[in-house]
Design a protein around this motif. Structure first.
Motif, PDB file in Angstrom:
ATOM      1  N   SER A 133      36.576  35.277  24.584  1.00 13.11           N
ATOM      2  CA  SER A 133      37.463  35.925  25.551  1.00 13.11           C
ATOM      3  C   SER A 133      38.682  35.072  25.891  1.00 13.11           C
ATOM      4  O   SER A 133      39.763  35.598  26.156  1.00 13.11           O
ATOM      5  CB  SER A 133      36.692  36.279  26.815  1.00 13.11           C
ATOM      6  OG  SER A 133      36.095  35.121  27.367  1.00 13.11           O
ATOM      7  N   ARG A 187      42.822  47.541  25.264  1.00 10.31           N
ATOM      8  CA  ARG A 187      42.517  46.694  24.108  1.00 10.31           C
ATOM      9  C   ARG A 187      41.217  47.142  23.436  1.00 10.31           C
ATOM     10  O   ARG A 187      41.105  47.133  22.214  1.00 10.31           O
ATOM     11  CB  ARG A 187      42.396  45.220  24.521  1.00 10.31           C
ATOM     12  CG  ARG A 187      43.684  44.501  24.777  1.00 10.31           C
ATOM     13  CD  ARG A 187      44.731  44.611  23.693  1.00 10.31           C
ATOM     14  NE  ARG A 187      44.226  44.548  22.335  1.00 10.31           N
ATOM     15  CZ  ARG A 187      44.897  45.010  21.271  1.00 10.31           C
ATOM     16  NH1 ARG A 187      46.061  45.585  21.413  1.00 10.31           N
ATOM     17  NH2 ARG A 187      44.379  44.892  20.072  1.00 10.31           N
ATOM     18  N   ARG A 188      40.213  47.519  24.223  1.00  3.77           N
ATOM     19  CA  ARG A 188      38.952  47.954  23.631  1.00  3.77           C
ATOM     20  C   ARG A 188      39.136  49.273  22.872  1.00  3.77           C
ATOM     21  O   ARG A 188      38.493  49.497  21.844  1.00  3.77           O
ATOM     22  CB  ARG A 188      37.859  48.106  24.696  1.00  3.77           C
ATOM     23  CG  ARG A 188      37.398  46.776  25.269  1.00  3.77           C
ATOM     24  CD  ARG A 188      36.886  45.825  24.170  1.00  3.77           C
ATOM     25  NE  ARG A 188      36.767  44.469  24.647  1.00  3.77           N
ATOM     26  CZ  ARG A 188      37.651  43.513  24.419  1.00  3.77           C
ATOM     27  NH1 ARG A 188      38.743  43.745  23.705  1.00  3.77           N
ATOM     28  NH2 ARG A 188      37.476  42.292  24.884  1.00  3.77           N
ATOM     29  N   CYS A 189      40.010  50.116  23.352  1.00  2.00           N
ATOM     30  CA  CYS A 189      40.329  51.349  22.615  1.00  2.00           C
ATOM     31  C   CYS A 189      41.014  51.006  21.292  1.00  2.00           C
ATOM     32  O   CYS A 189      40.771  51.659  20.273  1.00  2.00           O
ATOM     33  CB  CYS A 189      41.221  52.262  23.449  1.00  2.00           C
ATOM     34  SG  CYS A 189      40.384  53.004  24.868  1.00  2.00           S
ATOM     35  N   ASP A 196      40.601  48.108  19.654  1.00  2.00           N
ATOM     36  CA  ASP A 196      39.569  47.476  18.823  1.00  2.00           C
ATOM     37  C   ASP A 196      38.689  48.535  18.161  1.00  2.00           C
ATOM     38  O   ASP A 196      38.347  48.428  16.980  1.00  2.00           O
ATOM     39  CB  ASP A 196      38.698  46.535  19.663  1.00  2.00           C
ATOM     40  CG  ASP A 196      39.466  45.339  20.199  1.00  2.00           C
ATOM     41  OD1 ASP A 196      40.561  45.050  19.684  1.00  2.00           O
ATOM     42  OD2 ASP A 196      38.968  44.705  21.152  1.00  2.00           O
ATOM     43  N   GLY A 197      38.318  49.553  18.941  1.00  2.00           N
ATOM     44  CA  GLY A 197      37.515  50.639  18.395  1.00  2.00           C
ATOM     45  C   GLY A 197      38.262  51.386  17.300  1.00  2.00           C
ATOM     46  O   GLY A 197      37.677  51.752  16.272  1.00  2.00           O
TER      47      GLY A 197
END
Length: 196
Positions: free
Chosen positions: A125, A161-163, A165-166
């Motif tokens: 992180s 960011r997670r969207c 990454d997905g």
């Protein structure tokens, strides 16, 4: 062949092998074959598999993140509204990922699997912090212009960011994945959530 050229060839072969065969399917022998060299030459340049993979991660992450930022920033800067900047950020990210599938595939294999001697992820992180902080600035800018309502910009940045990454996982796995459609949906989702 100079040592630097050979080293770069090994790194490139490792990226190719990781992109095609994944973490568990990639061996030093396969990398040597892909590079067209003997396995012993890998040992001359790298202390072992972890050393090689660390160099690959550093090389790809540095190149990809720096190139991605340089490619996207002009469109973000050219946008005159916070909404425009957020749209440019999302669109630019997704297009960059789609244009660099090979490197993204390698990152997708390395980032969750490569560990420190203590068992912690090599790319944790703290390494992601500059990306999260930069993304949070987009939301803060929208609040300052009155376009976006007040919210926790770091949480919004992390969610975005997670969207991304997905999407990177899907884009790598499926060449027919609708990058533009996903981007439009993602823009709408976040803009509906932050507009005043």
């Amino acid at each position: 062949m100079t040592q630097q050229v050979r080293r770069e060839r090994i790194l490139g072969a490792a990226i190719d092998c990781l992109a095609v065969s994944g973490w568990h399917g990639t061996t030093l022998a396969a990398i040597a074959q892909e590079a067209g060299i003997s396995r012993g030459l890998i040992s001359y340049h790298f202390a072992g598999r972890d050393d090689l993979y660390s160099a690959v991660l550093e090389s790809v992450a540095t190149e990809v993140f720096a190139a991605g930022s340089a490619e996207m920033q002009p469109d973000i800067d050219a946008a005159t509204t916070a909404e425009g900047k957020l749209r440019a950020y999302i669109t630019g990210n997704l297009r960059f990922i789609a244009a660099h599938r090979r490197e993204m595939a390698a990152l997708n294999e390395l980032m969750p699997n490569l560990r420190t001697p203590e068992g912690k992820p090599r790319f944790g992180s703290e390494a992601e912090e500059p990306i999260i902080a930069g993304t949070a600035l987009l939301f803060e800018y929208g609040v300052s212009t009155g376009e976006f309502r007040q919210g926790d910009s770091r949480f919004l940045a992390l969610a975005l960011r997670r969207c991304m990454d997905g999407a990177a996982v899907r884009i790598v796995a499926d060449e027919t994945f609708d990058v533009e459609g996903y981007g439009a949906s993602l823009e709408q989702l976040f803009l509906d959530g932050v507009r005043v």
